[in-house]
Motif scaffolding. Structure first.
Motif, short mmCIF file in Angstrom:
data_model
loop_
_atom_site.label_atom_id
_atom_site.label_comp_id
_atom_site.label_asym_id
_atom_site.label_seq_id
_atom_site.Cartn_x
_atom_site.Cartn_y
_atom_site.Cartn_z
N SER A 173 0.86 -1.19 0.00
CA SER A 173 0.00 0.00 0.00
C SER A 173 0.89 1.23 0.00
CB SER A 173 -0.90 0.01 1.24
OG SER A 173 -0.11 0.13 2.41
N LYS A 174 0.32 2.35 -0.38
CA LYS A 174 1.11 3.58 -0.47
C LYS A 174 1.68 3.99 0.88
CE LYS A 174 1.16 8.11 -2.68
NZ LYS A 174 0.41 9.09 -3.51
N SER A 175 0.93 3.72 1.95
CA SER A 175 1.37 4.11 3.29
C SER A 175 2.60 3.32 3.75
CB SER A 175 0.24 3.92 4.30
OG SER A 175 -0.16 2.56 4.34
N GLU A 176 2.88 2.20 3.10
CA GLU A 176 4.01 1.35 3.50
C GLU A 176 5.31 1.72 2.80
OE1 GLU A 176 2.52 -3.05 4.33
OE2 GLU A 176 1.74 -2.33 2.40
N ILE A 177 5.24 2.58 1.79
CA ILE A 177 6.41 2.85 0.95
C ILE A 177 7.61 3.35 1.74
CG2 ILE A 177 7.32 4.34 -0.88
CD1 ILE A 177 4.60 4.17 -2.24
N LYS A 178 7.41 4.39 2.53
CA LYS A 178 8.54 5.02 3.23
C LYS A 178 9.25 4.04 4.15
CE LYS A 178 9.80 9.02 6.06
NZ LYS A 178 9.30 10.24 6.73
N ASP A 179 8.47 3.34 5.00
CA ASP A 179 9.07 2.40 5.95
C ASP A 179 9.75 1.24 5.23
OD1 ASP A 179 8.33 3.88 8.12
OD2 ASP A 179 6.48 2.77 8.49
N ASP A 180 9.13 0.74 4.16
CA ASP A 180 9.71 -0.40 3.44
C ASP A 180 11.03 -0.05 2.77
OD1 ASP A 180 7.63 -1.93 4.26
OD2 ASP A 180 6.73 -2.25 2.28
N ILE A 181 11.13 1.18 2.25
CA ILE A 181 12.38 1.61 1.62
C ILE A 181 13.48 1.81 2.67
CG2 ILE A 181 13.52 3.51 0.40
CD1 ILE A 181 11.02 3.83 -1.29
N ILE A 182 13.13 2.47 3.77
CA ILE A 182 14.10 2.72 4.83
C ILE A 182 14.59 1.40 5.43
CG2 ILE A 182 14.40 3.68 7.15
CD1 ILE A 182 12.58 5.97 6.31
N ASN A 183 13.67 0.44 5.62
CA ASN A 183 14.03 -0.85 6.23
C ASN A 183 14.54 -1.86 5.20
OD1 ASN A 183 13.22 -0.03 8.84
ND2 ASN A 183 11.09 -0.46 8.36
N LYS A 184 14.71 -1.41 3.95
CA LYS A 184 15.29 -2.21 2.86
C LYS A 184 14.45 -3.45 2.50
CE LYS A 184 20.01 -0.72 3.86
NZ LYS A 184 21.40 -1.13 4.16
N LYS A 185 13.14 -3.35 2.76
CA LYS A 185 12.25 -4.43 2.31
C LYS A 185 12.03 -4.34 0.81
CE LYS A 185 9.76 -4.85 6.72
NZ LYS A 185 8.43 -4.75 7.38
N ILE A 186 12.10 -3.11 0.28
CA ILE A 186 12.03 -2.88 -1.16
C ILE A 186 13.13 -1.90 -1.56
CG2 ILE A 186 9.54 -3.33 -1.33
CD1 ILE A 186 9.09 -0.30 -1.39
N ASP A 187 13.50 -1.94 -2.83
CA ASP A 187 14.53 -1.01 -3.32
C ASP A 187 13.93 0.25 -3.90
OD1 ASP A 187 16.90 -2.72 -2.86
OD2 ASP A 187 15.89 -4.05 -4.27
N THR A 188 12.78 0.11 -4.54
CA THR A 188 12.10 1.25 -5.13
C THR A 188 10.60 0.96 -5.14
OG1 THR A 188 12.13 2.77 -7.02
CG2 THR A 188 12.19 0.43 -7.53
N ALA A 189 9.79 1.98 -5.31
CA ALA A 189 8.34 1.80 -5.30
C ALA A 189 7.71 2.46 -6.52
CB ALA A 189 7.74 2.37 -4.02
N ILE A 190 6.67 1.82 -7.05
CA ILE A 190 5.93 2.34 -8.19
C ILE A 190 4.47 2.48 -7.78
CG2 ILE A 190 5.16 1.87 -10.55
CD1 ILE A 190 7.70 0.20 -10.93
N VAL A 191 3.90 3.64 -8.01
CA VAL A 191 2.49 3.88 -7.69
C VAL A 191 1.74 4.18 -8.98
CG1 VAL A 191 0.85 5.29 -6.40
CG2 VAL A 191 3.09 4.78 -5.41
N ILE A 192 0.84 3.27 -9.35
CA ILE A 192 0.02 3.43 -10.56
C ILE A 192 -1.35 3.97 -10.13
CG2 ILE A 192 -1.00 2.29 -12.56
CD1 ILE A 192 1.17 0.14 -12.30
N PRO A 193 -1.74 5.12 -10.61
CA PRO A 193 -3.01 5.73 -10.17
C PRO A 193 -4.23 5.03 -10.76
CG PRO A 193 -2.04 7.05 -11.89
CD PRO A 193 -1.04 5.96 -11.59
N LYS A 194 -5.36 5.26 -10.16
CA LYS A 194 -6.63 4.73 -10.69
C LYS A 194 -6.91 5.35 -12.06
CE LYS A 194 -11.46 4.08 -9.35
NZ LYS A 194 -12.52 4.42 -8.35
#
Length: 372
Positions: free
Chosen positions: A75-96
């Protein structure tokens, strides 16, 4: 030039100086360079926020998976924490309604990306997303909302020589980002060595060399001038040697002009010498000077983005970092590696020169005699 040559011998005779000058920065450069290279060879983890869930977004997901990337639905709310904690390297948000907007060539057909500059090799992902979005909108111009024609056009687009373009562009951008990261560890070596060797002035005071020189008729400005020149020469040797090793022994890309990069780093080296002289001249003894070197140098490297990208730090920390010379050395080096000329880094170079002047002023305001 007796003082000059004597200082050069003393600096190179000390094993600790050689470790800081060559071994430490090269070890970091090789180690971090290997990690970055290996991470870019096996794909990256992409956090995907798909608010459209259309046939068009499925095409995007399948393309990313085909490039050995791992897709993680978040979810969009998880992006910041996941990047900082290295769960993901980058995030893509596709709008409706992304597919519908692309089909109708709407300006709302935009995909957002989040990541940390210089940490992950996500350049090819950004290039793919931008190119795919632009292609989809261009196809949408000609189909007048006809979905069959739209997806037929997308299919034809996928048959093109897109992959070779992405490979060339991403490799080039990746090399630039990796090089900028590794130059940060060269800057680390320059900071530590240039500030450490200036404590030779305090050694001369402690062991009476300082007073004996003046008793023999050597003037103060001559002594200081030769000392500073010797420290600058050592910085010159260190920077030139490590850049040559990086380019010819380690095959690290240093931009179209290694000379321009050397000029930037050499000016910064003079700045570090000025800082070291200021610390030595304001210290009562060697112990105090060595403590100040560590207390000043380490935070300066952290704030300047030499250990990690400034983008991951809070905004207030980034603003504080604007007041240290390492920030501007990293900015200038990054621009040079990306192909900018020396004229394009005039602002950064100018700020570094201001720091040089300020440090030499601080060094000359007050001199404290050494306590034995």
């Amino acid at each position: 030039m007796t003082i000059f040559f004597n200082n050069i011998k003393r600096i190179f005779r000390k094993k600790a100086n050689l470790v800081v000058m060559f071994v430490l920065p090269i070890a970091f450069i090789v180690g971090i360079g290997s990690l970055l290279s290996s991470s870019s060879s096996f794909g990256i983890t992409i956090g995907l926020v798909d608010n459209d869930n259309s046939k068009l977004t499925s095409i995007i997901k399948n393309k990313l998976k085909a490039d050995k990337d791992e897709i993680k639905i978040i979810s969009k709310s998880e992006i910041k924490d996941d990047i900082i904690n290295k769960k993901i390297d980058t995030a893509i948000v596709i709008p409706k309604d992304f597919a519908e907007n692309a089909m109708n060539n709407s300006s709302d057909a935009k995909i957002q990306m989040y990541g940390i500059s210089r940490v992950t090799n996500d350049s090819y992902v950004k290039y793919y997303i931008n190119s795919f979005t632009n292609a989809a909108k261009n196809i949408g111009k000609t189909v007048n909302g006809d979905s069959d024609k739209f997806y037929a056009g997308i299919k034809e687009y996928q048959k093109g020589n897109f992959s070779s373009e992405v490979k060339y562009t991403s490799d080039q951008k990746s090399k630039e980002e990796t090089s900028s990261t590794l130059v940060g560890f060269l800057i680390m070596g320059v900071v530590y060595l240039s500030t450490m060797v200036t404590t030779l002035i305090l050694e001369d005071k402690k062991y009476g060399v300082y007073k004996r020189m003046f008793a023999s008729g050597v003037r103060s400005f001559r002594y200081m001038g030769q000392c500073i020149l010797s420290f600058i020469t050592v910085a010159f040797i260190q920077i030139a040697a490590i850049l040559l090793i990086m380019k010819y022994a380690l095959n690290i890309y240093l931009g179209p002009s290694m000379l321009n990069l050397f000029i930037v780093l050499f000016i910064f080296g003079i700045c570090c010498v000025a800082l070291g002289v200021a610390i030595s001249n304001r210290s009562k003894n060697l112990k105090q000077a060595n403590t100040l070197v560590m207390l000043v140098s380490t935070p300066m490297l952290m704030l300047g983005g030499c250990y990690w990208p400034r983008e991951i730090t809070p905004t207030i920390v980034q603003r504080i970092g604007d007041f240290v010379p390492t920030t501007w050395a990293m900015e200038a080096a990054g621009k040079i590696i990306s192909g900018n000329s020396i004229m394009n880094v005039g602002k950064e170079m100018g700020i570094i020169v201001i720091f040089i002047i300020l440090f030499f002023i601080v060094a000359s305001v007050k001199r404290i005699e050494t306590s034995v």
